[in-house]
Design a protein around this motif. Structure first.
Motif, PDB file in Angstrom:
ATOM      1  N   ASN A   1      56.251  50.461  13.595  1.00  0.00           N
ATOM      2  CA  ASN A   1      56.750  49.771  12.403  1.00  0.00           C
ATOM      3  C   ASN A   1      55.611  49.189  11.549  1.00  0.00           C
ATOM      4  O   ASN A   1      54.470  49.162  11.970  1.00  0.00           O
ATOM      5  CB  ASN A   1      57.716  48.658  12.868  1.00  0.00           C
ATOM      6  CG  ASN A   1      58.485  48.037  11.725  1.00  0.00           C
ATOM      7  OD1 ASN A   1      58.701  48.670  10.686  1.00  0.00           O
ATOM      8  ND2 ASN A   1      58.910  46.791  11.898  1.00  0.00           N
ATOM      9  N   LYS A   2      55.960  48.736  10.381  1.00  0.00           N
ATOM     10  CA  LYS A   2      55.065  48.056   9.426  1.00  0.00           C
ATOM     11  C   LYS A   2      53.991  48.990   8.858  1.00  0.00           C
ATOM     12  O   LYS A   2      52.853  48.591   8.615  1.00  0.00           O
ATOM     13  CB  LYS A   2      54.425  46.806  10.054  1.00  0.00           C
ATOM     14  CG  LYS A   2      55.468  45.851  10.679  1.00  0.00           C
ATOM     15  CD  LYS A   2      54.938  44.457  10.879  1.00  0.00           C
ATOM     16  CE  LYS A   2      55.917  43.617  11.687  1.00  0.00           C
ATOM     17  NZ  LYS A   2      55.470  42.258  11.925  1.00  0.00           N
TER      18      LYS A   2
ATOM     19  N   ASN B   1      58.690  51.846   8.233  1.00  0.00           N
ATOM     20  CA  ASN B   1      58.674  50.408   7.991  1.00  0.00           C
ATOM     21  C   ASN B   1      60.055  49.919   7.575  1.00  0.00           C
ATOM     22  O   ASN B   1      60.776  50.598   6.852  1.00  0.00           O
ATOM     23  CB  ASN B   1      57.602  49.986   6.978  1.00  0.00           C
ATOM     24  CG  ASN B   1      57.665  50.720   5.672  1.00  0.00           C
ATOM     25  OD1 ASN B   1      57.145  51.833   5.541  1.00  0.00           O
ATOM     26  ND2 ASN B   1      58.305  50.107   4.697  1.00  0.00           N
ATOM     27  N   VAL B   2      60.389  48.762   8.134  1.00  0.00           N
ATOM     28  CA  VAL B   2      61.716  48.190   7.897  1.00  0.00           C
ATOM     29  C   VAL B   2      61.740  47.494   6.545  1.00  0.00           C
ATOM     30  O   VAL B   2      62.708  47.562   5.801  1.00  0.00           O
ATOM     31  CB  VAL B   2      62.076  47.175   9.009  1.00  0.00           C
ATOM     32  CG1 VAL B   2      63.432  46.550   8.727  1.00  0.00           C
ATOM     33  CG2 VAL B   2      62.068  47.844  10.369  1.00  0.00           C
ATOM     34  N   SER B   3      60.637  46.787   6.255  1.00  0.00           N
ATOM     35  CA  SER B   3      60.575  46.084   4.966  1.00  0.00           C
ATOM     36  C   SER B   3      59.219  46.356   4.347  1.00  0.00           C
ATOM     37  O   SER B   3      58.466  47.197   4.835  1.00  0.00           O
ATOM     38  CB  SER B   3      60.811  44.589   5.182  1.00  0.00           C
ATOM     39  OG  SER B   3      59.876  44.091   6.107  1.00  0.00           O
TER      40      SER B   3
ATOM     41  N   THR C   1      61.292  36.807  15.247  1.00  0.00           N
ATOM     42  CA  THR C   1      62.594  36.568  15.878  1.00  0.00           C
ATOM     43  C   THR C   1      63.213  35.300  15.317  1.00  0.00           C
ATOM     44  O   THR C   1      62.568  34.271  15.267  1.00  0.00           O
ATOM     45  CB  THR C   1      62.440  36.430  17.397  1.00  0.00           C
ATOM     46  OG1 THR C   1      61.806  37.594  17.878  1.00  0.00           O
ATOM     47  CG2 THR C   1      63.782  36.245  18.067  1.00  0.00           C
TER      48      THR C   1
ATOM     49  N   ASP D   1      53.776  49.994   6.067  1.00  0.00           N
ATOM     50  CA  ASP D   1      53.436  49.609   4.696  1.00  0.00           C
ATOM     51  C   ASP D   1      52.160  48.768   4.661  1.00  0.00           C
ATOM     52  O   ASP D   1      51.535  48.645   3.609  1.00  0.00           O
ATOM     53  CB  ASP D   1      54.592  48.811   4.077  1.00  0.00           C
ATOM     54  CG  ASP D   1      54.940  47.582   4.911  1.00  0.00           C
ATOM     55  OD1 ASP D   1      55.384  47.765   6.067  1.00  0.00           O
ATOM     56  OD2 ASP D   1      54.747  46.448   4.433  1.00  0.00           O
ATOM     57  N   LEU D   2      51.774  48.197   5.794  1.00  0.00           N
ATOM     58  CA  LEU D   2      50.589  47.340   5.800  1.00  0.00           C
ATOM     59  C   LEU D   2      49.320  48.178   5.959  1.00  0.00           C
ATOM     60  O   LEU D   2      49.319  49.158   6.703  1.00  0.00           O
ATOM     61  CB  LEU D   2      50.675  46.318   6.948  1.00  0.00           C
ATOM     62  CG  LEU D   2      51.872  45.360   6.882  1.00  0.00           C
ATOM     63  CD1 LEU D   2      51.890  44.431   8.093  1.00  0.00           C
ATOM     64  CD2 LEU D   2      51.831  44.533   5.584  1.00  0.00           C
TER      65      LEU D   2
ATOM     66  N   GLY E   1      58.256  39.794  17.162  1.00  0.00           N
ATOM     67  CA  GLY E   1      57.521  39.959  15.909  1.00  0.00           C
ATOM     68  C   GLY E   1      57.368  41.410  15.472  1.00  0.00           C
ATOM     69  O   GLY E   1      56.813  41.694  14.421  1.00  0.00           O
ATOM     70  N   SER E   2      57.871  42.335  16.276  1.00  0.00           N
ATOM     71  CA  SER E   2      57.703  43.747  15.912  1.00  0.00           C
ATOM     72  C   SER E   2      58.692  44.183  14.826  1.00  0.00           C
ATOM     73  O   SER E   2      58.506  45.224  14.211  1.00  0.00           O
ATOM     74  CB  SER E   2      57.830  44.642  17.150  1.00  0.00           C
ATOM     75  OG  SER E   2      59.059  44.435  17.794  1.00  0.00           O
ATOM     76  N   GLY E   3      59.748  43.386  14.625  1.00  0.00           N
ATOM     77  CA  GLY E   3      60.677  43.694  13.529  1.00  0.00           C
ATOM     78  C   GLY E   3      62.091  44.035  13.977  1.00  0.00           C
ATOM     79  O   GLY E   3      62.861  44.611  13.208  1.00  0.00           O
ATOM     80  N   LYS E   4      62.452  43.667  15.198  1.00  0.00           N
ATOM     81  CA  LYS E   4      63.772  44.030  15.725  1.00  0.00           C
ATOM     82  C   LYS E   4      64.915  43.404  14.921  1.00  0.00           C
ATOM     83  O   LYS E   4      65.869  44.085  14.560  1.00  0.00           O
ATOM     84  CB  LYS E   4      63.900  43.636  17.201  1.00  0.00           C
ATOM     85  CG  LYS E   4      62.926  44.383  18.101  1.00  0.00           C
ATOM     86  CD  LYS E   4      63.111  44.031  19.550  1.00  0.00           C
ATOM     87  CE  LYS E   4      62.856  42.572  19.849  1.00  0.00           C
ATOM     88  NZ  LYS E   4      61.507  42.090  19.492  1.00  0.00           N
ATOM     89  N   THR E   5      64.788  42.106  14.646  1.00  0.00           N
ATOM     90  CA  THR E   5      65.849  41.445  13.882  1.00  0.00           C
ATOM     91  C   THR E   5      65.953  42.047  12.482  1.00  0.00           C
ATOM     92  O   THR E   5      67.047  42.258  11.966  1.00  0.00           O
ATOM     93  CB  THR E   5      65.584  39.923  13.778  1.00  0.00           C
ATOM     94  OG1 THR E   5      65.173  39.449  15.055  1.00  0.00           O
ATOM     95  CG2 THR E   5      66.821  39.179  13.351  1.00  0.00           C
ATOM     96  N   SER E   6      64.805  42.343  11.907  1.00  0.00           N
ATOM     97  CA  SER E   6      64.798  42.948  10.569  1.00  0.00           C
ATOM     98  C   SER E   6      65.492  44.306  10.597  1.00  0.00           C
ATOM     99  O   SER E   6      66.267  44.643   9.698  1.00  0.00           O
ATOM    100  CB  SER E   6      63.369  43.128  10.068  1.00  0.00           C
ATOM    101  OG  SER E   6      62.655  41.926  10.167  1.00  0.00           O
TER     102      SER E   6
HETATM  103  P1  GDP Z   1      61.460  40.432  15.957  1.00  0.00           P
HETATM  104  O1  GDP Z   1      60.789  39.272  16.617  1.00  0.00           O
HETATM  105  O2  GDP Z   1      61.099  41.708  16.657  1.00  0.00           O
HETATM  106  O3  GDP Z   1      62.924  40.266  15.790  1.00  0.00           O
HETATM  107  O4  GDP Z   1      60.794  40.552  14.499  1.00  0.00           O
HETATM  108  P2  GDP Z   1      61.358  40.092  13.062  1.00  0.00           P
HETATM  109  O5  GDP Z   1      62.408  41.040  12.611  1.00  0.00           O
HETATM  110  O6  GDP Z   1      61.708  38.650  13.101  1.00  0.00           O
HETATM  111  O7  GDP Z   1      60.067  40.357  12.172  1.00  0.00           O
HETATM  112  C1  GDP Z   1      58.860  39.637  12.334  1.00  0.00           C
HETATM  113  C2  GDP Z   1      58.153  39.555  10.996  1.00  0.00           C
HETATM  114  O8  GDP Z   1      57.702  40.840  10.588  1.00  0.00           O
HETATM  115  C3  GDP Z   1      59.053  39.050   9.880  1.00  0.00           C
HETATM  116  O9  GDP Z   1      58.296  38.189   9.075  1.00  0.00           O
HETATM  117  C4  GDP Z   1      59.424  40.315   9.117  1.00  0.00           C
HETATM  118  O10 GDP Z   1      59.679  40.070   7.763  1.00  0.00           O
HETATM  119  C5  GDP Z   1      58.178  41.151   9.294  1.00  0.00           C
HETATM  120  N1  GDP Z   1      58.448  42.599   9.221  1.00  0.00           N
HETATM  121  C6  GDP Z   1      59.379  43.304   9.925  1.00  0.00           C
HETATM  122  N2  GDP Z   1      59.313  44.614   9.622  1.00  0.00           N
HETATM  123  C7  GDP Z   1      58.325  44.756   8.714  1.00  0.00           C
HETATM  124  C8  GDP Z   1      57.769  45.896   8.008  1.00  0.00           C
HETATM  125  O11 GDP Z   1      58.170  47.060   8.160  1.00  0.00           O
HETATM  126  N3  GDP Z   1      56.737  45.635   7.158  1.00  0.00           N
HETATM  127  C9  GDP Z   1      56.253  44.379   6.970  1.00  0.00           C
HETATM  128  N4  GDP Z   1      55.247  44.232   6.107  1.00  0.00           N
HETATM  129  N5  GDP Z   1      56.748  43.293   7.595  1.00  0.00           N
HETATM  130  C10 GDP Z   1      57.767  43.472   8.462  1.00  0.00           C
END
Ligand code: GDP
Length: 282
Positions: A186-187, A262-264, A1, A189-190, A29-34
């Motif tokens: 999500n993620k 996966n978002v990224s 976040t 790719d890991l 940390g789940s990837g919402k902002t991404s």
């Molecule tokens: P938020 O707290 O839910 O908003 O999460 P963020 O969007 O800030 O993402 C948290 C971390 O996870 C960041 O370092 C992102 O780059 C990473 N991240 C998000 N989506 C993915 C994904 O699909 N794969 C990988 N490997 N990392 C991801």
């Protein structure tokens, strides 16, 4: 976040609010902002913060109202016009790419524990709510991982709130007959990420534990001792069932699906299943 600053005008009351909306929730940390950055052409991200530039800049309104991601934020999105992969040559009529012109609002809510009440308050509030996406980090859901417990804990509360929405004083909440909820794993790719089917069963097993410990907590505190029904009201899913299953939510018109992506990372975003789910609900 990371903090999101809402640049210039906060959304006009008209127009945007009538767009169908999808609520985005999930642990920090789940990837919402991404995900927001990926889907919104109006969100510009730097390593430390993001700036949201709303599409409808209205002259004469007060400029530079800022907004951090500590409270919910709406982002206007378009379903992306994806490159047509070879394997996707034979697309059906209700394919998301055919709905690319469709706009919707994605409402991001903070995942931080202390800020969760915002998310829960807003669950049933948005006008024209079409569904909820619960984003989970599939790489931290192995048995015994603290991430599994905290994700299950959050999801349990969200589902319980949806189950209890009919008792809510909020009229909008009552109107929502069916609520589709997508658990977006999500993620992927890991290499530590669990496949979607395992994400589903692991969360069901963990929610079973959450459910049991919550009801024990109630008994220990004496709540629900005199009036048995109160305790039952806080029981997620089928009363008397040993194991929790997402399918038990259907009785309460909460329709749960799980899909991976996966978002990224990897070779770029893999989000087709999620788009498809959104497209089917717009
Ligand atoms: P938020 O707290 O839910 O908003 O999460 P963020 O969007 O800030 O993402 C948290 C971390 O996870 C960041 O370092 C992102 O780059 C990473 N991240 C998000 N989506 C993915 C994904 O699909 N794969 C990988 N490997 N990392 C991801």
């Amino acid at each position: 976040t990371i903090p999101i600053f809402l640049h210039s005008v906060v959304f006009k009351a008209s127009g945007l609010t009538t767009l169908p909306s999808i609520l985005l929730i999930g642990p920090s940390g789940s990837g919402k902002t991404s995900l927001l950055t990926l889907v919104s052409p109006y969100l510009l991200r730097t390593p430390k913060f993001a700036v949201l530039i709303p599409p409808q800049f209205e002259r004469g309104t007060k400029p530079a109202q800022t907004h951090t991601s500590q409270s919910p934020i709406s982002v206007e999105c378009h379903l992306p016009v994806g490159k047509t992969a070879e394997s996707d040559k034979y697309r059906s009529d209700n394919d998301p790419t055919n709905l690319a012109h469709k706009k919707f609002l994605l409402i991001d809510t903070p995942g931080h524990g202390k800020l969760r009440h915002h998310a829960l308050d807003n669950l049933t509030n948005p006008q024209n709510l079409k569904g909820i996406i619960f984003l989970a980090d599939a790489a931290i859901l192995s048995a015994g991982d603290e991430g599994l417990r905290s994700t299950a804990d959050y999801l349990h509360d969200v589902l319980l709130l949806l189950q209890k929405r009919m008792e809510s004083k909020n009229k909008a909440a009552k109107k929502l007959k069916e609520i589709p909820i997508l658990i977006a794993a999500n993620k992927m790719d890991l290499f530590t990420a669990l496949p979607a089917a395992l994400v589903k069963s692991s969360l069901e097993t963990e929610i079973t534990k959450v459910r049991t410990s919550r009801s024990k907590g109630l008994l220990d505190s004496g709540i629900g001792m005199e009036d048995d029904s109160e305790e039952k009201d806080d029981w997620l899913g089928e009363v008397g069932s040993k194991d929790f299953k997402f399918s038990q939510m259907e009785e309460f018109d909460v329709l749960v699906e799980v899909a991976g992506g996966n978002v990224s990372g990897g070779e770029g975003p893999v989000v087709e299943k999620w788009w498809r789910w959104i497209a089917e609900r717009l």
